[in-house]
Design a protein around this motif. Structure first.
Motif, PDB file in Angstrom:
ATOM      1  N   TYR A   1       0.847  -1.194   0.000  1.00 38.53           N
ATOM      2  CA  TYR A   1       0.000   0.000   0.000  1.00 38.53           C
ATOM      3  C   TYR A   1       0.882   1.244   0.000  1.00 38.53           C
ATOM      4  N   SER A   2       0.427   2.254  -0.678  1.00 39.95           N
ATOM      5  CA  SER A   2       1.079   3.559  -0.579  1.00 39.95           C
ATOM      6  C   SER A   2       0.475   4.302   0.599  1.00 39.95           C
ATOM      7  N   ALA A   3       1.164   5.339   1.041  1.00 44.14           N
ATOM      8  CA  ALA A   3       0.675   6.122   2.174  1.00 44.14           C
ATOM      9  C   ALA A   3      -0.680   6.752   1.873  1.00 44.14           C
ATOM     10  N   PHE A   4      -0.886   7.198   0.632  1.00 43.95           N
ATOM     11  CA  PHE A   4      -2.167   7.821   0.285  1.00 43.95           C
ATOM     12  C   PHE A   4      -3.314   6.812   0.315  1.00 43.95           C
ATOM     13  N   GLU A   5      -3.034   5.553  -0.029  1.00 46.64           N
ATOM     14  CA  GLU A   5      -4.077   4.534  -0.022  1.00 46.64           C
ATOM     15  C   GLU A   5      -4.588   4.247   1.387  1.00 46.64           C
ATOM     16  N   ILE A   6      -3.726   4.417   2.378  1.00 52.43           N
ATOM     17  CA  ILE A   6      -4.140   4.152   3.759  1.00 52.43           C
ATOM     18  C   ILE A   6      -4.200   5.447   4.567  1.00 52.43           C
TER      19      ILE A   6
ATOM     20  N   GLU B   1      -4.958   8.828   9.521  1.00 49.55           N
ATOM     21  CA  GLU B   1      -5.618   9.962  10.172  1.00 49.55           C
ATOM     22  C   GLU B   1      -6.388   9.521  11.408  1.00 49.55           C
ATOM     23  N   THR B   2      -7.014   8.339  11.326  1.00 49.27           N
ATOM     24  CA  THR B   2      -7.741   7.819  12.485  1.00 49.27           C
ATOM     25  C   THR B   2      -6.801   7.573  13.651  1.00 49.27           C
TER      26      THR B   2
ATOM     27  N   ASP C   1      -5.951  10.921  15.187  1.00 48.93           N
ATOM     28  CA  ASP C   1      -7.043  11.529  15.949  1.00 48.93           C
ATOM     29  C   ASP C   1      -7.348  10.782  17.240  1.00 48.93           C
ATOM     30  N   LYS C   2      -7.314   9.444  17.178  1.00 47.63           N
ATOM     31  CA  LYS C   2      -7.760   8.645  18.327  1.00 47.63           C
ATOM     32  C   LYS C   2      -6.622   8.125  19.181  1.00 47.63           C
ATOM     33  N   GLY C   3      -5.405   8.172  18.664  1.00 53.07           N
ATOM     34  CA  GLY C   3      -4.292   7.635  19.429  1.00 53.07           C
ATOM     35  C   GLY C   3      -4.322   6.117  19.449  1.00 53.07           C
ATOM     36  N   LEU C   4      -3.522   5.523  20.333  1.00 53.79           N
ATOM     37  CA  LEU C   4      -3.487   4.068  20.462  1.00 53.79           C
ATOM     38  C   LEU C   4      -4.815   3.581  21.038  1.00 53.79           C
TER      39      LEU C   4
END
Length: 334
Positions: free
Chosen positions: A9-14, A19-20, A23-26
């Motif tokens: 996967y490329s970074a843009f694909e994931i 981002e999740t 935003d949410k952390g571990l």
């Protein structure tokens, strides 16, 4: 044409998933129901667990209670293969007993009522499946096939193989090398967990431990992952590793306090992914009447919780072991 078995996967694909995480952390898993254990281990879908220890140390008892808690709190479903626990009906009776925290059999004082038995059967029908091998040579692949091909559209959230050596393990295709065999089969269980958002648990025994003698007491020491048969592979491939040890009754710990006859140590040796726990040990005690474990805290005996799933109770300092008489060691069910 080659069959594609891995994917990049490329970074843009994931990006959305990255981002999740930002935003949410571990993100931890859900509670085992034992509030004092939450800081050390949580149960996250898409992971595997390995529980290990000497025979009779309480591995099955502990994990079955965790499964009941997961059902009561989160509605999780389970598929259990545990021949050493007896027949499918024996296992169902054990699960029902743990649900009501009372003896199942009508011959035992304080047993569940007949109406509770029928309620328990209906409850098990909704949330549990019990696996009996049709043939004695069932393999890991046979088990996974059964899990993923239930006729009644039953989709388990967790599976349990207890113990690992009850399945057939043919090393002939691996040059007789147990490590290569375990690497493949444990990876298979891990991929199944990830692909299906499931928790796959294996219970296994330790081997070749040296007997210890202290104060006239003969006992086996607290187990380590490397003492499992094929321990290096289990430790390398397993995502979560939990050791269960029942210390010898009457022996004193490093502080000079005698171990109780119903005492069980639960030690987290490894946890993955990040955020789901931390290494460490908690001490629990088995209550025969309720067929349940509890922790001794400053607030008294703390049994597992089956309500208020968002509630988290901070870990409290263990109180010293009392000298009160416990149940007889040979009456523990493990």
């Amino acid at each position: 044409m080659a069959i594609r078995k891995i994917k990049s996967y490329s970074a843009f694909e994931i990006q959305t998933r990255i981002e999740t995480l930002y935003d949410k952390g571990l993100i931890s898993g859900v509670s085992t129901g034992f509030d004092t254990l939450d800081e050390n281990i949580t149960v996250k879908r898409g992971t595997t667990f390995t529980l290990f220890g000497q025979p009779g140390s309480g591995k099955t008892e502990f994990w079955l209670e965790v499964l009941v808690n997961l059902t009561e709190r989160f509605g999780w479903r389970h598929m259990i293969y545990s021949p050493e626990s007896g027949s499918s009906e024996d296992l169902a009776a054990e699960i029902i007993s743990k649900k009501f925290r009372r003896p199942f059999h009508s011959t035992i004082p304080g047993h569940i009522s007949e109406s509770e038995m029928y309620h328990g059967i209906a409850w098990c029908q909704e949330y549990f499946r019990f696996v009996d091998p049709v043939e004695s040579d069932a393999t890991v692949e046979d088990f996974i096939f059964e899990v993923n091909n239930q006729q009644d559209n039953f989709h388990p959230t967790t599976t349990l193989i207890d113990p690992w050596n009850e399945l057939r393990h043919d090393l002939s295709h691996f040059g007789g090398r147990q490590d290569l065999y375990l690497d493949e089969k444990l990876s298979l269980l891990r991929r199944d967990a990830i692909n299906n958002g499931r928790v796959n648990c294996v219970v296994t025994h330790v081997q070749d431990q040296q007997v210890q003698f202290k104060d006239g007491i003969r006992y086996y020491p607290e187990p380590t992952p490397r003492e499992i048969a094929g321990g290096q592979s289990f430790h390398r491939k397993g995502m979560n590793m939990i050791g269960i040890w029942r210390p010898p009754f009457g022996l004193k710990d490093e502080d000079g306090i005698p171990y109780r006859d119903n005492e069980v140590h639960i030690k987290v040796h490894k946890y993955k992914p990040k955020g789901t726990g931390k290494r460490g040990k908690k001490i629990f005690f088995y209550d025969f009447k309720s067929n349940s474990y509890y922790a001794d805290t400053n607030n008294g005996q703390c049994f597992s919780s089956r309500s208020e799933p968002d509630k988290r109770i901070p870990d409290t300092t263990q109180t010293p072991r009392t000298t009160a008489k416990g149940i007889e060691s040979d009456k523990l069910p493990f």
